[in-house]
Design a protein around this motif. Sequence first.
Motif, PDB file in Angstrom:
ATOM      1  N   ARG A   1      10.078 -20.986 -22.163  1.00  0.00           N
ATOM      2  CA  ARG A   1      10.053 -22.384 -22.617  1.00  0.00           C
ATOM      3  C   ARG A   1      11.137 -22.583 -23.667  1.00  0.00           C
ATOM      4  O   ARG A   1      11.401 -21.694 -24.477  1.00  0.00           O
ATOM      5  N   VAL A   2      11.736 -23.748 -23.659  1.00  0.00           N
ATOM      6  CA  VAL A   2      12.692 -24.107 -24.707  1.00  0.00           C
ATOM      7  C   VAL A   2      11.953 -24.039 -26.038  1.00  0.00           C
ATOM      8  O   VAL A   2      10.795 -24.432 -26.142  1.00  0.00           O
ATOM      9  N   GLY A   3      12.611 -23.487 -27.057  1.00  0.00           N
ATOM     10  CA  GLY A   3      12.006 -23.387 -28.379  1.00  0.00           C
ATOM     11  C   GLY A   3      11.389 -22.031 -28.669  1.00  0.00           C
ATOM     12  O   GLY A   3      11.057 -21.746 -29.823  1.00  0.00           O
ATOM     13  N   MET A   4      11.212 -21.194 -27.638  1.00  0.00           N
ATOM     14  CA  MET A   4      10.728 -19.840 -27.899  1.00  0.00           C
ATOM     15  C   MET A   4      11.758 -19.131 -28.761  1.00  0.00           C
ATOM     16  O   MET A   4      12.958 -19.368 -28.643  1.00  0.00           O
ATOM     17  N   THR A   5      11.298 -18.241 -29.625  1.00  0.00           N
ATOM     18  CA  THR A   5      12.236 -17.449 -30.413  1.00  0.00           C
ATOM     19  C   THR A   5      12.573 -16.166 -29.651  1.00  0.00           C
ATOM     20  O   THR A   5      11.868 -15.772 -28.714  1.00  0.00           O
ATOM     21  N   GLU A   6      13.641 -15.532 -30.082  1.00  0.00           N
ATOM     22  CA  GLU A   6      14.000 -14.243 -29.493  1.00  0.00           C
ATOM     23  C   GLU A   6      12.844 -13.249 -29.666  1.00  0.00           C
ATOM     24  O   GLU A   6      12.550 -12.463 -28.759  1.00  0.00           O
ATOM     25  N   ILE A   7      12.178 -13.312 -30.802  1.00  0.00           N
ATOM     26  CA  ILE A   7      11.030 -12.435 -31.047  1.00  0.00           C
ATOM     27  C   ILE A   7       9.895 -12.754 -30.077  1.00  0.00           C
ATOM     28  O   ILE A   7       9.246 -11.843 -29.552  1.00  0.00           O
ATOM     29  N   ASP A   8       9.637 -14.045 -29.808  1.00  0.00           N
ATOM     30  CA  ASP A   8       8.608 -14.427 -28.830  1.00  0.00           C
ATOM     31  C   ASP A   8       8.905 -13.803 -27.471  1.00  0.00           C
ATOM     32  O   ASP A   8       8.002 -13.293 -26.788  1.00  0.00           O
ATOM     33  N   ILE A   9      10.175 -13.873 -27.066  1.00  0.00           N
ATOM     34  CA  ILE A   9      10.575 -13.344 -25.760  1.00  0.00           C
ATOM     35  C   ILE A   9      10.397 -11.826 -25.728  1.00  0.00           C
ATOM     36  O   ILE A   9       9.838 -11.275 -24.771  1.00  0.00           O
ATOM     37  N   ALA A  10      10.835 -11.148 -26.784  1.00  0.00           N
ATOM     38  CA  ALA A  10      10.687  -9.693 -26.858  1.00  0.00           C
ATOM     39  C   ALA A  10       9.214  -9.295 -26.839  1.00  0.00           C
ATOM     40  O   ALA A  10       8.832  -8.315 -26.192  1.00  0.00           O
ATOM     41  N   ALA A  11       8.371 -10.056 -27.524  1.00  0.00           N
ATOM     42  CA  ALA A  11       6.934  -9.767 -27.554  1.00  0.00           C
ATOM     43  C   ALA A  11       6.309  -9.948 -26.182  1.00  0.00           C
ATOM     44  O   ALA A  11       5.438  -9.160 -25.777  1.00  0.00           O
ATOM     45  N   LEU A  12       6.739 -10.969 -25.468  1.00  0.00           N
ATOM     46  CA  LEU A  12       6.233 -11.217 -24.117  1.00  0.00           C
ATOM     47  C   LEU A  12       6.569 -10.040 -23.194  1.00  0.00           C
ATOM     48  O   LEU A  12       5.704  -9.529 -22.477  1.00  0.00           O
ATOM     49  N   ILE A  13       7.814  -9.591 -23.242  1.00  0.00           N
ATOM     50  CA  ILE A  13       8.246  -8.458 -22.409  1.00  0.00           C
ATOM     51  C   ILE A  13       7.523  -7.185 -22.835  1.00  0.00           C
ATOM     52  O   ILE A  13       6.976  -6.455 -22.002  1.00  0.00           O
ATOM     53  N   SER A  14       7.482  -6.922 -24.146  1.00  0.00           N
ATOM     54  CA  SER A  14       6.832  -5.714 -24.666  1.00  0.00           C
ATOM     55  C   SER A  14       5.345  -5.689 -24.340  1.00  0.00           C
ATOM     56  O   SER A  14       4.791  -4.639 -23.988  1.00  0.00           O
ATOM     57  N   GLY A  15       4.698  -6.851 -24.446  1.00  0.00           N
ATOM     58  CA  GLY A  15       3.270  -6.930 -24.142  1.00  0.00           C
ATOM     59  C   GLY A  15       2.966  -6.545 -22.717  1.00  0.00           C
ATOM     60  O   GLY A  15       1.980  -5.855 -22.439  1.00  0.00           O
ATOM     61  N   ARG A  16       3.803  -6.963 -21.808  1.00  0.00           N
ATOM     62  CA  ARG A  16       3.623  -6.628 -20.396  1.00  0.00           C
ATOM     63  C   ARG A  16       3.820  -5.133 -20.156  1.00  0.00           C
ATOM     64  O   ARG A  16       3.109  -4.528 -19.367  1.00  0.00           O
ATOM     65  N   ILE A  17       4.809  -4.550 -20.864  1.00  0.00           N
ATOM     66  CA  ILE A  17       5.055  -3.110 -20.741  1.00  0.00           C
ATOM     67  C   ILE A  17       3.835  -2.328 -21.242  1.00  0.00           C
ATOM     68  O   ILE A  17       3.339  -1.424 -20.567  1.00  0.00           O
ATOM     69  N   VAL A  18       3.329  -2.702 -22.413  1.00  0.00           N
ATOM     70  CA  VAL A  18       2.179  -2.011 -23.003  1.00  0.00           C
ATOM     71  C   VAL A  18       0.938  -2.182 -22.134  1.00  0.00           C
ATOM     72  O   VAL A  18       0.193  -1.223 -21.902  1.00  0.00           O
ATOM     73  N   ALA A  19       0.726  -3.383 -21.611  1.00  0.00           N
ATOM     74  CA  ALA A  19      -0.439  -3.636 -20.754  1.00  0.00           C
ATOM     75  C   ALA A  19      -0.425  -2.751 -19.513  1.00  0.00           C
ATOM     76  O   ALA A  19      -1.483  -2.396 -18.985  1.00  0.00           O
ATOM     77  N   GLY A  20       0.765  -2.364 -19.074  1.00  0.00           N
ATOM     78  CA  GLY A  20       0.885  -1.506 -17.897  1.00  0.00           C
ATOM     79  C   GLY A  20       0.874  -0.021 -18.214  1.00  0.00           C
ATOM     80  O   GLY A  20       1.025   0.807 -17.319  1.00  0.00           O
ATOM     81  N   GLY A  21       0.713   0.331 -19.489  1.00  0.00           N
ATOM     82  CA  GLY A  21       0.633   1.738 -19.860  1.00  0.00           C
ATOM     83  C   GLY A  21       1.935   2.339 -20.346  1.00  0.00           C
ATOM     84  O   GLY A  21       2.011   3.545 -20.562  1.00  0.00           O
ATOM     85  N   GLY A  22       2.955   1.506 -20.538  1.00  0.00           N
ATOM     86  CA  GLY A  22       4.240   2.011 -21.012  1.00  0.00           C
ATOM     87  C   GLY A  22       4.394   1.861 -22.512  1.00  0.00           C
ATOM     88  O   GLY A  22       3.581   1.223 -23.181  1.00  0.00           O
ATOM     89  N   VAL A  23       5.445   2.463 -23.026  1.00  0.00           N
ATOM     90  CA  VAL A  23       5.794   2.362 -24.436  1.00  0.00           C
ATOM     91  C   VAL A  23       7.182   1.723 -24.524  1.00  0.00           C
ATOM     92  O   VAL A  23       8.162   2.325 -24.076  1.00  0.00           O
ATOM     93  N   PRO A  24       7.282   0.494 -25.055  1.00  0.00           N
ATOM     94  CA  PRO A  24       8.603  -0.121 -25.188  1.00  0.00           C
ATOM     95  C   PRO A  24       9.479   0.738 -26.100  1.00  0.00           C
ATOM     96  O   PRO A  24       9.050   1.134 -27.179  1.00  0.00           O
ATOM     97  N   ARG A  25      10.689   1.028 -25.667  1.00  0.00           N
ATOM     98  CA  ARG A  25      11.600   1.845 -26.474  1.00  0.00           C
ATOM     99  C   ARG A  25      12.769   1.029 -26.992  1.00  0.00           C
ATOM    100  O   ARG A  25      13.307   1.335 -28.038  1.00  0.00           O
ATOM    101  N   PHE A  26      13.176   0.030 -26.238  1.00  0.00           N
ATOM    102  CA  PHE A  26      14.181  -0.909 -26.720  1.00  0.00           C
ATOM    103  C   PHE A  26      13.991  -2.216 -25.972  1.00  0.00           C
ATOM    104  O   PHE A  26      13.830  -2.242 -24.767  1.00  0.00           O
TER     105      PHE A  26
END
Length: 162
Positions: free
Chosen positions: A75-100
């Motif tokens: 969505r317009v207005g999301m911050t870069e941190i919001d986007i990173a959190a969204l991606i990281s959350g999906r990785i963690v939910a699947g059993g992974g560890v975000p590294r970068f």
Amino acid sequence: MYPVFPLAHGWRSPSSAPWSSARKSLKILGEQRVVDVTNDLRTARARKTRGEIERLRRATSLVENGLHSFIANARVGMTEIDIAALISGRIVAGGGVPRFVSVTSGSRSALADAYPSGRSVAAGELIRIDAGCTFDGYWSDLGPPSSSESRTLGRARYIWPS
């Protein structure tokens, strides 16, 4: 048994190895007793078992799932941190560890490997994402997209119309 040191990363000889333990061993034993196993290790690591291949695929799919989640929820207005959190959350939910998870946008999109900021993304701006994770000790890192991935990425550019 001889001490064994991989001599990769531009080391020219065992005596140039940066490890203090390597230097101490060389001082005590001499270079004739140190064996360069760089090529042996490289050859062994190039071969993967079925289980290793599955873990690599799983790590890669976790990052892909994070990117798909971003595309679906952007969505317009999301911050870069919001986007990173969204991606990281999906990785963690699947059993992974975000590294970068590097997310930059607008004037910051030229920055490689930068931390995401609180900058809000405006309509029509470029967003640069580089992400990777580990799954069961195996790292993902995505390369150039396949043709089907390119089609998905082509659709993503319309999320923020100019």
